[in-house]
Design a protein around this motif. Structure first.
Motif, PDB file in Angstrom:
ATOM      1  N   GLU A  90       0.834  -1.207   0.000  1.00  0.00           N
ATOM      2  CA  GLU A  90       0.000   0.000   0.000  1.00  0.00           C
ATOM      3  C   GLU A  90       0.868   1.255   0.000  1.00  0.00           C
ATOM      4  O   GLU A  90       0.579   2.217  -0.722  1.00  0.00           O
ATOM      5  CB  GLU A  90      -0.917   0.020   1.226  1.00  0.00           C
ATOM      6  CG  GLU A  90      -2.120  -0.869   1.097  1.00  0.00           C
ATOM      7  CD  GLU A  90      -3.016  -0.795   2.320  1.00  0.00           C
ATOM      8  OE1 GLU A  90      -3.023   0.243   3.020  1.00  0.00           O
ATOM      9  OE2 GLU A  90      -3.718  -1.788   2.577  1.00  0.00           O
ATOM     10  N   ASN A  91       1.914   1.245   0.807  1.00  0.00           N
ATOM     11  CA  ASN A  91       2.826   2.394   0.848  1.00  0.00           C
ATOM     12  C   ASN A  91       3.506   2.596  -0.494  1.00  0.00           C
ATOM     13  O   ASN A  91       3.670   3.728  -0.951  1.00  0.00           O
ATOM     14  CB  ASN A  91       3.863   2.233   1.963  1.00  0.00           C
ATOM     15  CG  ASN A  91       3.259   2.354   3.336  1.00  0.00           C
ATOM     16  OD1 ASN A  91       2.195   2.947   3.513  1.00  0.00           O
ATOM     17  ND2 ASN A  91       3.923   1.797   4.324  1.00  0.00           N
ATOM     18  N   ARG A  92       3.891   1.520  -1.134  1.00  0.00           N
ATOM     19  CA  ARG A  92       4.548   1.608  -2.442  1.00  0.00           C
ATOM     20  C   ARG A  92       3.585   2.177  -3.483  1.00  0.00           C
ATOM     21  O   ARG A  92       3.958   3.039  -4.283  1.00  0.00           O
ATOM     22  CB  ARG A  92       5.053   0.224  -2.873  1.00  0.00           C
ATOM     23  CG  ARG A  92       5.775   0.225  -4.193  1.00  0.00           C
ATOM     24  CD  ARG A  92       7.128   0.908  -4.085  1.00  0.00           C
ATOM     25  NE  ARG A  92       7.753   0.876  -5.383  1.00  0.00           N
ATOM     26  CZ  ARG A  92       8.270   1.933  -5.987  1.00  0.00           C
ATOM     27  NH1 ARG A  92       8.274   3.108  -5.398  1.00  0.00           N
ATOM     28  NH2 ARG A  92       8.808   1.825  -7.173  1.00  0.00           N
ATOM     29  N   VAL A  93       2.331   1.731  -3.442  1.00  0.00           N
ATOM     30  CA  VAL A  93       1.324   2.256  -4.369  1.00  0.00           C
ATOM     31  C   VAL A  93       1.121   3.747  -4.118  1.00  0.00           C
ATOM     32  O   VAL A  93       1.056   4.544  -5.061  1.00  0.00           O
ATOM     33  CB  VAL A  93      -0.011   1.480  -4.231  1.00  0.00           C
ATOM     34  CG1 VAL A  93      -1.145   2.205  -4.946  1.00  0.00           C
ATOM     35  CG2 VAL A  93       0.142   0.062  -4.780  1.00  0.00           C
ATOM     36  N   ALA A  94       1.039   4.142  -2.840  1.00  0.00           N
ATOM     37  CA  ALA A  94       0.867   5.562  -2.515  1.00  0.00           C
ATOM     38  C   ALA A  94       2.059   6.375  -3.022  1.00  0.00           C
ATOM     39  O   ALA A  94       1.876   7.472  -3.571  1.00  0.00           O
ATOM     40  CB  ALA A  94       0.699   5.752  -1.006  1.00  0.00           C
ATOM     41  N   ASP A  99       4.333  10.036  -7.097  1.00  0.00           N
ATOM     42  CA  ASP A  99       5.289  10.276  -8.176  1.00  0.00           C
ATOM     43  C   ASP A  99       4.578  10.573  -9.493  1.00  0.00           C
ATOM     44  O   ASP A  99       4.995  11.455 -10.252  1.00  0.00           O
ATOM     45  CB  ASP A  99       6.226   9.065  -8.357  1.00  0.00           C
ATOM     46  CG  ASP A  99       7.188   8.877  -7.196  1.00  0.00           C
ATOM     47  OD1 ASP A  99       7.309   9.797  -6.347  1.00  0.00           O
ATOM     48  OD2 ASP A  99       7.813   7.794  -7.112  1.00  0.00           O
ATOM     49  N   LEU A 100       3.505   9.840  -9.750  1.00  0.00           N
ATOM     50  CA  LEU A 100       2.747  10.053 -10.978  1.00  0.00           C
ATOM     51  C   LEU A 100       2.112  11.444 -10.994  1.00  0.00           C
ATOM     52  O   LEU A 100       2.174  12.150 -12.006  1.00  0.00           O
ATOM     53  CB  LEU A 100       1.662   8.984 -11.134  1.00  0.00           C
ATOM     54  CG  LEU A 100       0.775   9.090 -12.365  1.00  0.00           C
ATOM     55  CD1 LEU A 100       1.613   9.022 -13.640  1.00  0.00           C
ATOM     56  CD2 LEU A 100      -0.279   8.000 -12.347  1.00  0.00           C
TER      57      LEU A 100
END
Length: 128
Positions: A90-94, A99-100
């Motif tokens: 979840e942290n990586r997706v956030a 970044d996006l």
């Protein structure tokens, strides 16, 4: 022989912990491990059935730490608990979403700058 039976019971107890940690559904767990639900149930329920290498390999295939499963040493999962892994994901997706959004904002800034530069170039061209 008694030590083997006790060790087997300890492993079966830890298998019960895995089942509980993964939602309490043995059939679903067996499906994830690509083994027969009946086979998993028979090993867990029968005091006469030993934990086999086939079962250990199946648990390894779903990232169960075999040291933990056999000896109770370490964490249940190779890469931390499922909750820890889910939180990391979840942290990586956030982070990726952030970044996006930043890349999109930079893209918009660049587009605005290019439009301004093109407008300046056109003005200069018209002045000549």
């Amino acid at each position: 022989m008694i030590a083997t039976i006790e060790k087997d019971q300890a492993i079966k107890s830890r298998i019960g912990e895995i089942v509980a940690d993964r939602g309490g559904n043995r059939t679903k767990l067996a499906d994830e491990m690509e083994i027969s639900p009946a086979y998993l149930a028979s090993v867990i329920n029968s005091p006469d059935k030993n934990v086999t290498s086939k079962l250990l390999k199946a648990f390894a295939s779903i990232d169960i730490n075999l040291n933990w499963l056999i000896d109770g040493v370490g964490e249940m999962y190779e890469n931390g608990s499922m909750r820890d892994r889910a939180m990391k994901a979840e942290n990586r997706v956030a982070d990726l979403e952030h970044d996006l959004m930043r890349a999109q904002a930079i893209g918009e800034e660049l587009k605005t700058m290019w439009k301004q530069e093109i407008a300046k170039a056109i003005e200069k061209g018209l002045e000549k």
